[in-house]
Scaffold this motif. Structure first.
Motif, PDB file in Angstrom:
ATOM      1  N   UNK A 153       2.000 -11.455   3.152  1.00 45.00           N
ATOM      2  CA  UNK A 153       1.801 -11.001   4.523  1.00 45.00           C
ATOM      3  C   UNK A 153       0.662  -9.986   4.516  1.00 45.00           C
ATOM      4  N   UNK A 154       0.020  -9.816   5.643  1.00 49.50           N
ATOM      5  CA  UNK A 154      -1.136  -8.934   5.717  1.00 49.50           C
ATOM      6  C   UNK A 154      -0.791  -7.717   6.589  1.00 49.50           C
ATOM      7  N   UNK A 155      -0.834  -6.528   5.980  1.00 46.09           N
ATOM      8  CA  UNK A 155      -1.066  -6.232   4.584  1.00 46.09           C
ATOM      9  C   UNK A 155      -0.260  -5.001   4.233  1.00 46.09           C
ATOM     10  N   UNK A 156      -0.047  -4.761   2.934  1.00 43.79           N
ATOM     11  CA  UNK A 156       0.725  -3.617   2.458  1.00 43.79           C
ATOM     12  C   UNK A 156      -0.248  -2.574   1.922  1.00 43.79           C
ATOM     13  N   UNK A 157      -0.346  -1.439   2.592  1.00 44.36           N
ATOM     14  CA  UNK A 157      -1.304  -0.414   2.188  1.00 44.36           C
ATOM     15  C   UNK A 157      -0.954   0.190   0.836  1.00 44.36           C
ATOM     16  N   UNK A 158       0.328   0.234   0.497  1.00 46.26           N
ATOM     17  CA  UNK A 158       0.708   0.806  -0.804  1.00 46.26           C
ATOM     18  C   UNK A 158       0.185  -0.051  -1.954  1.00 46.26           C
ATOM     19  N   UNK A 159      -0.028  -1.341  -1.721  1.00 48.85           N
ATOM     20  CA  UNK A 159      -0.566  -2.197  -2.774  1.00 48.85           C
ATOM     21  C   UNK A 159      -2.001  -1.812  -3.102  1.00 48.85           C
TER      22      UNK A 159
END
Length: 472
Positions: free
Chosen positions: A277-283
């Motif tokens: 999914x867009x998007x995970x900032x922690x990644x």
């Protein structure tokens, strides 16, 4: 006096007989008295004198030692030095021919004259084909040496690693890129995917780092999920003992993920970052932390005195490909695609990772109506939809009765098929450049030993230790 002269005549005749029996004048010998009847003396002396020096006589000196063993003791004692000397001089040009041959073919070459096909093709036999992945790093974060059995001493190798959160489809993507097709049963994939039971329990399938190499000499490294909640739950509920340098379970899980990411950033040519999914900032924050903590590229040797000051501080950074897995139909909209590229470009603005210029969806004819300059800040982003069974849907429609032809054809989905997009992604990744991972060219086996040293350096890194201390 008569007796004395008779003795001298016997000595002279004895010398002549000895010289005739030896085959010509060879060396000065000690006088030997032979007691022969007087009747034989006039027969041999006058007739054999002219024939005692034929042209072919020196050939007798070329006889080998084995042939001379059957000669009388008198001749053996006098001709041995001369025969040995002649053997050295006569066989000198042909002697090295038998010394420079290979050990495995030395016995077959003189006898048959043809190369043994078993021995001659030993180096041409392809390496053993892998049928499933093996462990490079186990679940205890220990290095495994079994992978070196499948590696060769050649330098044309591409190393591809993958990172992602739990359940994003990392193992499935790596299996499809390496050896499998979407039509195959997932239970036979080279990288074992999450089973239905594992999904229901919320667990992770892959632990540590799995290794697989194709016949095209491409190494794939599948990893356990980063920042995995299932690994954290397993540590807490099973009362698993932590290493002495870690006090909290979540700190240990995060440091495990950083160690794996920093390792891939050092030993891989391409690192695929998978999201569903867009998007995970922690990644993205995690990727930049791993980039900061990665081991430095080994410095060049002092013998290469021509290195400039600019090259001395050069660090190696891999190509990073952002793979949007399980993409929806609206994600393939050009306007949404442009926004996704812009967001990733801004998030990775200050990163040294190579996130641009090595992969493009516009070059794959996926969006035929868009020009190559449509995306102002294009990054290495690729979209892949859900993996569905389109063939099964078509068969079920066709078997329902007499229906028009257009109802048999698959409906419009807004994007190409899953099989087509996976094939385009595979071709782009396999055609990426393969820069040197260090300041020396590495073969496959050299890469394995280099990766083992890097993993040991990552586990003993002072920067990672200090970072874990700051995390508490």
């Amino acid at each position: 006096m008569k007796k004395r002269s008779h003795t001298v005549d016997e000595e002279e005749s004895g010398r002549k007989d000895a010289s005739e029996e030896s085959g010509g004048p060879v060396m000065q010998k000690t006088p030997i008295i032979l007691a022969k009847p007087p009747a034989e003396r006039p027969k041999t002396a006058p007739t054999s004198a002219p024939a005692a020096v034929p042209i072919e006589k020196p050939i007798v000196l070329m006889k080998s030692r084995e042939e001379g063993k059957g000669a009388p003791a008198v001749e053996g004692t006098t001709q041995a030095p001369a025969a040995a000397k002649a053997e050295k001089e006569g066989q000198r040009p042909t002697q090295p021919v038998y010394q420079i041959q290979n050990r495995g073919m030395a016995s077959a070459a003189p006898s048959s004259g043809n190369m043994d096909p078993v021995v001659g093709q030993a180096k041409l036999v392809p390496p053993e084909k892998m049928k499933h992945s093996i462990k490079l790093v186990d679940d205890q974060m220990n290095w495994c040496d079994s992978a070196i059995e499948y590696l060769l001493d050649q330098t044309d190798v591409l190393v591809v690693g993958i990172l992602g959160l739990q359940g994003t489809g990392k193992s499935t993507v790596m299996s499809l890129l390496s050896a499998n097709t979407p039509e195959e049963d997932q239970r036979g994939y080279v990288f074992r995917a999450q089973s239905q039971e594992m999904k229901e329990r919320g667990g992770n399938q892959t632990t540590g780092i799995d290794f697989f190499i194709t016949q095209e000499r491409i190494i794939f490294l599948d990893t356990q999920p980063v920042l995995s909640p299932s690994i954290l739950d397993h540590l807490i509920n099973n009362d698993r003992k932590l290493p002495p340098e870690y006090t909290l379970p979540h700190t240990y899980v995060e440091m495990q993920s950083l160690q794996i990411a920093a390792f891939l950033f050092t030993v891989c040519h391409v690192v695929i970052v998978v999201q569903d999914w867009f998007t995970d900032l922690s990644l993205y924050r995690f990727l930049q932390t791993a980039e900061m903590l990665k081991p430095s590229t080994p410095s060049p040797s002092h013998d290469s005195g021509g290195a400039s000051g600019a090259n001395e501080g050069a660090e190696y950074y891999p190509h990073v490909v952002f793979l949007q897995n399980k993409a929806r139909r609206e994600d393939f909209c050009p306007r949404n695609l442009k926004q996704m590229h812009m967001v990733i470009s801004k998030l990775m603005l200050h990163s040294h990772l190579q996130v641009k210029g090595t992969l493009s969806m516009l070059d794959c004819n996926i969006f035929p109506g868009l020009s190559s300059d449509y995306l102002e800040s294009e990054v290495n982003l690729f979209l892949v939809p859900f993996m569905d069974s389109e063939s099964d849907e078509t068969v079920s429609r066709a078997g329902s009765g007499t229906i028009p032809l257009f109802s048999v054809l698959p409906g419009y989905k807004g994007h190409p098929s899953f099989q087509s997009l996976i094939g385009k992604l595979r071709s782009q990744i396999m055609s990426m450049s393969r820069p040197q991972l260090s300041h020396t060219i590495l073969t496959e086996k050299n890469w394995f030993h280099y990766a083992a040293r890097i993993w040991d350096a990552v586990k003993k890194s002072s920067a990672l230790s200090e970072y874990s201390r700051l995390l508490g």
